[in-house]
Design an enzyme around this catalytic site. Structure first.
Site, short mmCIF file in Angstrom:
data_model
loop_
_atom_site.label_atom_id
_atom_site.label_comp_id
_atom_site.label_asym_id
_atom_site.label_seq_id
_atom_site.Cartn_x
_atom_site.Cartn_y
_atom_site.Cartn_z
N ARG A 29 29.86 46.52 51.31
CA ARG A 29 31.03 46.25 50.48
C ARG A 29 32.22 47.08 50.91
O ARG A 29 33.37 46.69 50.73
CB ARG A 29 30.72 46.53 49.00
CG ARG A 29 29.79 45.51 48.38
CD ARG A 29 29.51 45.85 46.94
NE ARG A 29 28.93 47.18 46.81
CZ ARG A 29 28.72 47.78 45.65
NH1 ARG A 29 29.04 47.19 44.52
NH2 ARG A 29 28.18 48.98 45.60
N SER A 49 32.94 46.66 41.10
CA SER A 49 31.74 46.22 41.83
C SER A 49 32.11 45.40 43.06
O SER A 49 31.32 45.30 44.00
CB SER A 49 30.80 45.43 40.91
OG SER A 49 31.49 44.37 40.29
N GLU A 76 34.06 32.57 35.41
CA GLU A 76 33.87 32.18 36.81
C GLU A 76 34.39 30.78 37.11
O GLU A 76 34.90 30.53 38.22
CB GLU A 76 32.39 32.28 37.21
CG GLU A 76 31.88 33.71 37.31
CD GLU A 76 31.69 34.39 35.94
OE1 GLU A 76 31.50 33.66 34.94
OE2 GLU A 76 31.74 35.63 35.87
N PHE A 119 26.57 34.71 39.50
CA PHE A 119 27.46 34.03 38.54
C PHE A 119 28.50 33.18 39.25
O PHE A 119 28.82 32.08 38.82
CB PHE A 119 28.15 35.05 37.64
CG PHE A 119 27.20 36.02 37.01
CD1 PHE A 119 26.07 35.55 36.34
CD2 PHE A 119 27.39 37.38 37.08
CE1 PHE A 119 25.17 36.43 35.77
CE2 PHE A 119 26.50 38.26 36.51
CZ PHE A 119 25.38 37.79 35.85
N ARG A 138 24.71 44.43 48.64
CA ARG A 138 25.07 45.81 48.36
C ARG A 138 23.93 46.73 48.80
O ARG A 138 23.98 47.93 48.63
CB ARG A 138 25.37 46.00 46.88
CG ARG A 138 24.15 45.88 45.99
CD ARG A 138 24.52 45.68 44.55
NE ARG A 138 24.97 46.91 43.95
CZ ARG A 138 25.95 46.95 43.04
NH1 ARG A 138 26.57 45.86 42.67
NH2 ARG A 138 26.30 48.08 42.49
#
Lengths: 310, 277
Positions: free
Chosen positions: A8, A35, A56, A81, A165
């Site tokens: 990330r 995040s 979303e 999501f 991640r």
């Protein structure tokens, strides 16, 4: 042990660098500034970080609208999501509309292992790969993540970037030029080919090293673009021998299926498809889950050995 | 547009859009005539008076954007675009025919003047929010309009977008609700009711106007006062009758996607001709 990296960071740094160069680049997120690692982006370009909140479907629709007005949106959110909840928007507003949106599914696969199956994103490759016009890219390490983000920005059309991640070591060579649609042969071998993408690439390389000690020569193919698939390289692997595919995803419809589709049509060979075998994964750390489903180096070695000696 | 059309001229355009839509649905043996007729006056007012557009340059960067979120009213949109000369009227005969560019739902890649691929409900407003944001980011002043159905507001994505539009203070964004009170299966209020609709939009941070959606002069008046409030997006609730203009189609749920017979089409065209403004 080699240092491991959270990709990330490479993603976020590259995005800021891109935004510096191109004023059309914007980031869109769903309350995921932290995040998605967009804090630095927001500090540098407060107007170009659009946080639509926990929504979303709207995130993807807004991104399509931004693209229609000439922006290049990087639409970021947890992959489970982003892809699942907005799948119809991805189909209609991005793919069918050919809008130039880069869908960035973070913490994909089983990176949220402990949070349980609702937060696992082990269907996202099957979902996005099934949609016409979608380009699906799964970078394996920080070098490839940075290259993939740049390539996606330069590419005209919707791209799904599947980002993890889970900390991974560097597996790609800086000198390799990343290209959408081209796989990278990370290791040559004569007995079989292990095809992997994303976080399983490092496991595949370790498995190949273990197999080498047993006298089994395994090639490792980093299939970082799932769609469009590098047919040529997959057929070449099939010609040489059996294939083991490894994905942090359900075995139904993901990387293994994509490889199998090419293999059965072009050069049938024996295959083993490692992944989550059509079940919801249990709870556990990402490393535990890789091991649990035999997607770690030991599991891959086991599968490769049985395939070669069968 | 060279000179602003009068209300009477717009009403005549709307009448022709209605007749053309019914002929298209009849020829295709498929379509959504109720919703086409419901939206005709709103479409005609937008395309012949309100929108800053140039049919000769359908992709001009500074154009106003119009998104038909109720994409099933595609026949009315295509008829409007043909009236406005975005494409030749001959295209209309191909509506929903094999390989036609005129899908049963609008397609921006195939049809000049179409801004969004719609059909699945609840997509238009989020896209419009993004377009309006994009204009602002680029420092441009063009406006974004979106026409939704009322039943369509049962899709939650609209309210996600409404919250964002208000938060982002998008006062160049206008949502028009074709409030005909009917959805595919029944009246909206007997399905999942929307009232108090104006209060709902206000509570979501919109400036609201309620207007007779078949009164062209009243529609012009509202659209020419935009934005109704600085810093707020606008919701125009246009009260309409589904199937407006044809007595036996008006306000009847079954005409959401019924196809007129030859005799019904002939009768409908006579009724529409008699209503000539």
């Amino acid at each position: 042990m080699t240092a491991r990296h959270d990709c990330r960071r490479a993603f976020a740094e590259t995005l800021v660098a891109l935004a510096e160069r191109d004023s059309r680049v914007v980031a869109v997120c769903n309350d995921s500034v932290g995040s998605s690692n967009l804090t630095a982006f927001r500090a540098r370009f407060p107007d170009r970080l659009i946080n639509v909140g926990i929504a979303e479907q709207n995130l993807v629709g807004v991104s399509a609208g931004l693209a229609s007005a000439g922006r290049i949106p990087f639409a970021c959110g947890a992959s489970c999501f982003l892809t699942g909840r907005a799948l119809e928007q991805i189909k209609a507003d991005l793919a069918y509309s050919r809008h130039n949106v880069k869908l960035c599914g973070l913490s994909s696969g089983m990176a949220y292992g402990e949070l349980g199956p609702t937060h696992h994103s082990i269907e996202d490759l099957a979902w996005t790969r099934a949609i016409a016009h979608m380009t699906v890219v799964v970078p394996s390490d920080p070098i490839e993540t940075a290259a993939a983000v740049q390539a996606a920005a330069a590419f005209d059309g919707p791209v799904f970037l599947r980002l993890s991640r889970m900390p991974v070591p560097v597996v790609c060579d800086e000198r390799h030029s990343f290209e959408i649609g081209r796989s990278i042969l990370l290791r040559d071998g004569t007995d079989l080919t292990i095809v992997a993408a994303g976080v399983t690439v490092t496991e595949a390389l370790e498995a190949a090293a273990l197999l080498d000690r047993e006298g089994i020569s395994a090639a490792v193919l980093n299939l970082s673009t799932i769609r469009p698939i590098d047919r040529e390289r997959v057929v070449d692997a099939a010609r040489r021998g059996p294939i083991v595919t490894v994905e942090e995803h359900t075995v139904h419809g993901g990387l293994g299926s994509a490889v199998a589709e090419v293999v059965v049509e072009s050069h049938p060979t024996r295959m083993r498809m490692l992944g989550v075998p059509g079940v919801f994964a249990p709870t556990g750390s990402p490393a535990f889950l890789l091991q649990h489903f035999g997607l770690d180096a030991a599991g891959i070695r086991e599968a490769a050995r049985s395939l070669v000696r069968a | 547009m060279t000179r602003p059309a009068t209300a009477a001229a717009i009403a005549e355009r709307a009448r022709r859009i209605r007749a053309t839509s019914l002929q298209m649905v009849h020829a295709a043996k498929m379509g959504h005539p109720g919703g086409d007729l419901s939206a005709a006056d709103i479409l005609a007012t937008l395309y012949f008076r309100v929108l800053s557009i140039d049919p000769a340059q359908p992709s001009h960067p500074a154009r106003d954007r119009f998104i038909l979120s109720k994409g099933h009213a595609s026949a009315a949109l295509y008829a409007t675009l043909a009236e406005a000369a975005f494409f030749p009227a001959e295209w209309l005969a191909s509506y929903m025919q094999p390989l036609s560019r005129l899908n049963g739902h609008p397609d921006r890649n195939k049809v000049p003047g179409v801004e969004a691929n719609t059909g699945p409900l609840g997509h238009g407003l989020p896209i419009a929010v993004g377009a309006a944001l994009g204009a602002r980011l680029a420092g441009e002043t063009w406006r974004t309009f979106v026409l939704t159905g009322d039943g369509e507001l049962q899709e939650g994505s609209n309210w996600e977008a409404a919250m964002a539009a208000a938060q982002f203070e998008l006062d160049r964004l206008t949502v028009i609700v074709d409030r005909n009170g009917l959805q595919q299966g029944d009246f909206t209020e007997r399905t999942i009711g929307l009232e108090p609709l104006a209060d709902r939009w206000r509570a979501f941070g919109f400036a609201v106007a309620e207007v007779d959606g078949h009164d062209v002069a009243a529609l012009i008046d509202v659209f020419e006062r935009l934005p109704l409030e600085r810093g707020r997006p606008t919701a125009v609730i246009a009260r309409t009758r589904k199937g407006r203009g044809v007595s036996f189609i008006e306000n009847r749920a079954e005409w959401h996607h019924r196809v007129p017979t030859d005799a019904e089409l002939a009768l409908a065209l006579v009724e529409l001709a008699e209503r000539r403004p």
